[in-house]
Design a protein around this motif. Structure first.
Motif, PDB file in Angstrom:
ATOM      1  N   GLY A   1     -12.329 -68.445 -17.796  1.00  0.00           N
ATOM      2  CA  GLY A   1     -11.064 -67.923 -18.282  1.00  0.00           C
ATOM      3  C   GLY A   1      -9.926 -68.768 -17.771  1.00  0.00           C
ATOM      4  O   GLY A   1     -10.002 -69.323 -16.670  1.00  0.00           O
ATOM      5  N   THR A   2      -8.876 -68.880 -18.559  1.00  0.00           N
ATOM      6  CA  THR A   2      -7.713 -69.631 -18.104  1.00  0.00           C
ATOM      7  C   THR A   2      -6.453 -69.197 -18.835  1.00  0.00           C
ATOM      8  O   THR A   2      -6.498 -68.811 -20.005  1.00  0.00           O
ATOM      9  CB  THR A   2      -7.908 -71.150 -18.298  1.00  0.00           C
ATOM     10  N   ILE A   3      -5.359 -69.223 -18.115  1.00  0.00           N
ATOM     11  CA  ILE A   3      -4.024 -69.286 -18.700  1.00  0.00           C
ATOM     12  C   ILE A   3      -3.516 -70.658 -18.304  1.00  0.00           C
ATOM     13  O   ILE A   3      -3.150 -70.882 -17.143  1.00  0.00           O
ATOM     14  CB  ILE A   3      -3.083 -68.185 -18.170  1.00  0.00           C
ATOM     15  N   PRO A   4      -3.547 -71.634 -19.209  1.00  0.00           N
ATOM     16  CA  PRO A   4      -3.229 -73.020 -18.822  1.00  0.00           C
ATOM     17  C   PRO A   4      -1.895 -73.126 -18.098  1.00  0.00           C
ATOM     18  O   PRO A   4      -0.876 -72.616 -18.549  1.00  0.00           O
ATOM     19  CB  PRO A   4      -3.207 -73.748 -20.173  1.00  0.00           C
ATOM     20  N   GLY A   5      -1.956 -73.798 -16.946  1.00  0.00           N
ATOM     21  CA  GLY A   5      -0.770 -73.953 -16.118  1.00  0.00           C
ATOM     22  C   GLY A   5      -0.650 -72.917 -15.031  1.00  0.00           C
ATOM     23  O   GLY A   5       0.137 -73.095 -14.086  1.00  0.00           O
ATOM     24  N   HIS A   6      -1.400 -71.835 -15.130  1.00  0.00           N
ATOM     25  CA  HIS A   6      -1.300 -70.754 -14.150  1.00  0.00           C
ATOM     26  C   HIS A   6      -2.577 -70.565 -13.343  1.00  0.00           C
ATOM     27  O   HIS A   6      -2.534 -70.563 -12.111  1.00  0.00           O
ATOM     28  CB  HIS A   6      -0.942 -69.437 -14.835  1.00  0.00           C
TER      29      HIS A   6
ATOM     30  N   TYR B   1     -12.366 -75.811 -23.495  1.00  0.00           N
ATOM     31  CA  TYR B   1     -11.588 -77.028 -23.698  1.00  0.00           C
ATOM     32  C   TYR B   1     -11.407 -77.314 -25.190  1.00  0.00           C
ATOM     33  O   TYR B   1     -10.344 -77.783 -25.613  1.00  0.00           O
ATOM     34  CB  TYR B   1     -12.288 -78.189 -22.994  1.00  0.00           C
ATOM     35  N   THR B   2     -12.415 -77.017 -25.983  1.00  0.00           N
ATOM     36  CA  THR B   2     -12.328 -77.236 -27.423  1.00  0.00           C
ATOM     37  C   THR B   2     -11.271 -76.322 -28.040  1.00  0.00           C
ATOM     38  O   THR B   2     -10.456 -76.768 -28.862  1.00  0.00           O
ATOM     39  CB  THR B   2     -13.697 -76.979 -28.071  1.00  0.00           C
ATOM     40  N   VAL B   3     -11.272 -75.061 -27.653  1.00  0.00           N
ATOM     41  CA  VAL B   3     -10.305 -74.108 -28.201  1.00  0.00           C
ATOM     42  C   VAL B   3      -8.895 -74.415 -27.693  1.00  0.00           C
ATOM     43  O   VAL B   3      -7.907 -74.306 -28.434  1.00  0.00           O
ATOM     44  CB  VAL B   3     -10.726 -72.670 -27.847  1.00  0.00           C
ATOM     45  N   TYR B   4      -8.810 -74.806 -26.453  1.00  0.00           N
ATOM     46  CA  TYR B   4      -7.530 -75.215 -25.847  1.00  0.00           C
ATOM     47  C   TYR B   4      -6.920 -76.384 -26.616  1.00  0.00           C
ATOM     48  O   TYR B   4      -5.717 -76.389 -26.927  1.00  0.00           O
ATOM     49  CB  TYR B   4      -7.819 -75.545 -24.389  1.00  0.00           C
ATOM     50  N   LYS B   5      -7.731 -77.374 -26.973  1.00  0.00           N
ATOM     51  CA  LYS B   5      -7.214 -78.520 -27.726  1.00  0.00           C
ATOM     52  C   LYS B   5      -6.821 -78.118 -29.152  1.00  0.00           C
ATOM     53  O   LYS B   5      -5.902 -78.719 -29.725  1.00  0.00           O
ATOM     54  CB  LYS B   5      -8.240 -79.655 -27.754  1.00  0.00           C
ATOM     55  N   HIS B   6      -7.492 -77.138 -29.694  1.00  0.00           N
ATOM     56  CA  HIS B   6      -7.082 -76.613 -30.999  1.00  0.00           C
ATOM     57  C   HIS B   6      -5.651 -76.081 -30.927  1.00  0.00           C
ATOM     58  O   HIS B   6      -4.826 -76.344 -31.823  1.00  0.00           O
ATOM     59  CB  HIS B   6      -8.062 -75.522 -31.418  1.00  0.00           C
ATOM     60  N   ALA B   7      -5.332 -75.343 -29.886  1.00  0.00           N
ATOM     61  CA  ALA B   7      -3.966 -74.838 -29.718  1.00  0.00           C
ATOM     62  C   ALA B   7      -2.974 -75.990 -29.588  1.00  0.00           C
ATOM     63  O   ALA B   7      -1.884 -75.964 -30.178  1.00  0.00           O
ATOM     64  CB  ALA B   7      -3.891 -73.926 -28.491  1.00  0.00           C
ATOM     65  N   ILE B   8      -3.349 -77.006 -28.829  1.00  0.00           N
ATOM     66  CA  ILE B   8      -2.440 -78.122 -28.563  1.00  0.00           C
ATOM     67  C   ILE B   8      -2.169 -78.938 -29.824  1.00  0.00           C
ATOM     68  O   ILE B   8      -1.010 -79.226 -30.160  1.00  0.00           O
ATOM     69  CB  ILE B   8      -3.036 -79.021 -27.462  1.00  0.00           C
ATOM     70  N   TYR B   9      -3.221 -79.316 -30.528  1.00  0.00           N
ATOM     71  CA  TYR B   9      -3.074 -80.228 -31.659  1.00  0.00           C
ATOM     72  C   TYR B   9      -2.779 -79.518 -32.978  1.00  0.00           C
ATOM     73  O   TYR B   9      -1.900 -79.946 -33.735  1.00  0.00           O
ATOM     74  CB  TYR B   9      -4.340 -81.072 -31.810  1.00  0.00           C
TER      75      TYR B   9
END
Length: 882
Positions: free
Chosen positions: A207-212, A331-339
């Protein structure tokens, strides 16, 4: 784009879901009355199926299934419950100190004045998610419009809710949701994303809240989770968007599914809304639990009691977001949010640079050789003249008399590659003395350790940043890394070798049998301090340095033992610790250093465990870099000047330290992009474009933050273009990271045919490494780096340059890097008088080579040329002279 691969292309599953959708619609429209027709509704496409069943309390989600790669996976524990927070009056603002444990109640100690107020603010009812009344319900009505859109409605005495759910036609695993609340009575409202499904603790894989925060388990210690980001808090705390690097809380299930909530762009706060700093506003709250403490990614907008949350009766509030469900890792889902959602890839084409990075190095070169601008001082300590730059930031015990050196590798590198005799005479000898005096040579518990980062001239002592303690990682930093980098340039310096050995032996003696070190030792009692923390930092790297320079296998064995402990306890868990004492070691750029430390150990041992751990840690470190809000060309007024939004954007910039108490909370990110070169190299290793795009986003087009007279960029985003400010020594770190970045780009673009040996990472601020101590290769020919002042002038500031001299002939290689996504034609003028002492060099021949080293054209022997470069391209001019 990688995210396009989320679509399922197998005919088998397409047929299955089309058939299911047709059957479902047939059932729905066979019934004669709307009441019966709406007992069951669903959303379905070739990949995703979500079904609702009406029960006595309303519409519950009864099934969530994802089909990818010929496999259908069910999401356990579907829900569908909605939550709206309501408070008739302004929420209470007193910290809930009596409702947390003793550790959280007494954290931090009063001396840590930079974070005491922030921590107390974190304990208020709104972030602790106890404020207001939770209106929790399953919607009473549903109206389907085909298989890809449903409207739900519900009423309470406080508000009316309408929720429109629809499948995203572009991304098959995404559900777009828009909530619209209409107030029926005045008060403060906060809309939470409905609970799509929950995870049990035993089913949680990440689990992650990126940056936190991040981790694979719940954390009972609120301080470790909330302040240090080590695991998921067991309380449903709500964190702020100002230090959420990517607005995408997400959870991964052990069955392989990852679920994220991604608010629409523009929902979170903008750090510079129009004509002033609005970084501290709170528009969006993020959590990994719902109000009932069920594990589920959750977002809140507006935040209760904050801007936009008060509504009069009849007023409306809208919140749009998406759920993203993938059979993939975090990481795959995180990059989906970013890009795909926050369009990170659109940023680089906007960037237009006014001053090349190479010219910044040249300008900073003039700055660091000036005693007045660089605040260089020489003081006497134990009969020795020691030199460093004034440090005007906070140091315990300082009376504006602190001094500090930063990047020893960059100091020796710039002196070597520029041939600057002023640096050689007036800087290096006194900086070397400073290093010798910084290490305790006298017998005792601290013999061999660095006694402090700073020298206080009025007190005539060395001290640590925030108290009388000594850290083992301080020994790694301020003894072993610095001495190791100097020895690369001065390998015959016997005294420095002995000092390196003295430090290595102390690090060995302090290492515990399982491989770890203490965070620190009290200077007076010699007992461990900060014992509630673990040394989740690359302390082992000092022994890597000692092994490379001294060859003692004991040091390599101990480094491996330390790295093994680090991999198990830090990299595998996602738990890290920082190195800034003034912020009580909350995670920072030391995580990025850990990546390079592990990679350097891999280079020595070829043990794949270290490489694998480095790559996983590097993925985690990308969450220390802002990816929102989407940069635009909208004009903003900044210190009375109109600038484009992209020019002051936080996107691509990294934290000093993020989380709930880090400096980014008030100051925003930093301009010191030490990670940029390493990220370029990571792209070369993995092909992961996020690393390369983040490196370039940090490095390019940051002119709005650069003090033009000195070439020094501000440290914190908040100060815009204030130059070095109270940190004049930071210029050396900037010279170091820019060099590392440009030479890493040259290696990447040449396919490894232009490479120069790298030294050790610099202390403290990140993973950039030093160069210039040994020759490298340019298309198979040995050459040494060469960048004297005035070597070249390149007309286009988006084209960077670097020089290298062949070691066995009179040949200069002029490396040209196009740091733009468009092809360039630029004028290059050579300062031929820099090639030989006395300025007597004459050009005999010049050629233009492409990135592979193949000849493109002959050039006139005039020293002035027109050069064409492709987008993101590399060209090399070879100049033979006599």
């Amino acid at each position: 784009m990688e995210s396009k691969n989320y679509r399922l292309n197998t005919v088998k599953n397409l047929r299955y879901f089309l058939k299911s959708s047709v059957l479902l619609l047939s059932v729905l429209f066979t019934f004669s009355t709307p009441a019966v027709a709406q007992q069951k509704v669903s959303l379905a496409n070739a990949n995703l199926r979500v079904e609702w069943q009406k029960k006595g309390s309303g519409y519950h989600i009864s099934r969530i299934a994802l089909a990818e790669g010929g496999k259908t996976t069910e999401m356990p524990l579907p829900s569908g419950e909605y939550t709206v927070l309501y408070s008739a009056g302004k929420p209470d603002s007193l910290p809930l100190s009596d409702q947390v444990g003793e550790h959280a109640k007494n954290f931090p100690e009063p001396i840590y004045r930079y974070i005491t107020g922030t921590w107390q603010s974190n304990l208020k009812p709104v972030p602790m998610n106890t404020a207001g009344t939770a209106l929790q319900f399953f919607p009473a009505k549903a109206q389907a419009a085909g298989a890809d859109r449903i409207t739900f409605t519900h009423q309470t005495k406080e508000a009316q809710m309408e929720a429109v759910w629809q499948l995203d036609p572009a991304y098959a695993g995404d559900i777009l949701v828009t909530l619209q609340l209409t107030a029926k009575k005045a008060g403060y409202f906060s809309l939470a994303t409905p609970t799509l499904a929950t995870l049990t603790e035993k089913d949680l894989s990440w689990g992650t809240i990126p940056g936190h925060l991040q981790g694979k388990a719940l954390q009972d210690d609120l301080v470790l989770a909330y302040a240090y980001g080590q695991g998921i808090p067991r309380k449903p705390i709500i964190v702020r968007d100002r230090t959420a690097s990517t607005l995408s809380p997400l959870l991964s299930h052990k069955n392989g599914l990852t679920l994220a909530v991604i608010p629409d762009p523009g929902t979170g706060r903008h750090p510079w809304e129009k004509d002033k700093n609005t970084h501290g506003e709170w528009h969006l709250g993020l959590s990994l639990m719902n109000r009932r403490a069920g594990l589920t990614p959750t977002a809140y907008h507006p935040v209760l009691g904050e801007k936009g949350s008060f509504l009069n009766a009849g007023e409306k509030k809208t919140f749009s977001f998406r759920y993203s469900l993938r059979n993939a890792d975090w990481y795959t889902v995180y990059k989906h949010a970013i890009y795909d959602v926050y369009r990170f890839g659109d940023f680089l084409p906007m960037k237009e640079t006014r001053q090349s990075l190479t010219d910044r190095i040249q300008t900073q070169h003039r700055y660091v050789t000036s005693d007045s601008t660089s605040l260089w001082r020489v003081e006497q300590f134990k009969g020795q003249p020691i030199g460093a730059q004034a440090y005007l930031g906070g140091v315990v015990g300082s009376d504006k008399d602190a001094m500090k050196n930063s990047d020893y590798g960059a100091m020796w590198m710039l002196t070597r590659i520029s041939g600057d005799s002023t640096l050689a005479r007036t800087r290096l000898p006194y900086a070397r003395n400073f290093k010798l005096m910084q290490q305790q040579g006298e017998p005792g518990f601290f013999q061999g350790a660095a006694v402090g980062q700073y020298y206080l001239s009025k007190s005539n002592k060395f001290t640590e940043e925030w108290g009388p303690y000594v850290e083992p990682i301080g020994l790694t930093y301020y003894t072993m890394l610095d001495i190791g980098n100097v020895l690369l340039f001065q390998p015959d310096d016997v005294q420095l070798k002995e000092r390196l050995r003295l430090g290595a032996e102390k690090l060995l003696s302090w290492q515990h049998p399982d491989g770890h070190w203490e965070v620190a030792y009290d200077r007076e009692s010699e007992k461990p301090r900060f014992t509630e923390l673990s040394d989740l930092r690359p302390t082992f790297y000092g022994l890597v340095v000692a092994y490379r320079m001294l060859g003692d296998t004991r040091y390599l064995n101990a480094a491996r033992k330390g790295a093994d402990w680090f991999v198990t306890n830090a990299a595998d868990k996602g738990h890290f610790l920082g190195v800034c004492g003034d912020l009580r070691f909350v995670p920072d750029f030391a995580t990025g250093q850990s990546v390079q430390a592990l990679l350097d150990l891999y280079d020595i041992t070829t043990d794949a465990r270290y490489k694998d751990a480095a790559l996983r840690t590097a993925q985690l470190y990308t969450t220390s870099i802002y990816t929102h809000p989407i940069p635009t060309r909208e004009k903003k007024i900044v210190k009375g000047t109109a600038l484009d939004d992209w020019q002051i954007s936080q996107v691509g910039l990294s934290f000093e330290h993020g989380g709930s108490v880090g400096s980014a909370s008030t100051n925003g990110p930093i301009l010191l992009a030490s990670h940029a070169g390493m990220f370029v190299r990571l792209f070369g290793m993995t092909g992961d474009s996020l690393f390369l795009d983040m490196a370039r986003a940090a490095a390019w087009g940051r002119d709005a933050f650069v003090h033009e007279p000195t070439g020094v960029a501000s440290y914190y985003w908040r100060t815009i273009n204030a130059g070095a400010g109270p940190y004049p020594h930071h210029a050396w770190w900037q010279i170091g990271w820019i060099t590392d970045y440009l030479l890493s780009e040259a290696a990447l673009r040449s396919g490894g045919k232009i490479t120069f040996p790298r030294g050790f990472v610099t202390p403290k601020v990140g993973p950039h490494q030093t160069y210039g101590f040994a020759p490298g290769k340019v298309f198979g020919q040995e050459a040494r780096l060469f960048l004297p002042a005035g070597l070249a002038r390149v007309a286009d500031p988006q084209v960077d340059y670097w020089g290298a001299l062949a070691t066995n002939s009179k040949r200069l290689y002029l490396l040209l890097l196009n740091n733009d996504d468009n092809a360039k034609t630029t004028t290059v003028q050579l300062g031929a008088d820099k090639l030989m002492p006395g300025g007597k060099a004459k050009i005999r021949k010049a050629e233009l080579l492409n990135e592979a080293g193949n000849r493109k054209a002959d050039l006139p022997a005039t020293g002035e040329w027109q050069v064409d470069l492709s987008a993101f391209g590399l060209a090399v001019v070879t100049i033979d002279y006599e």
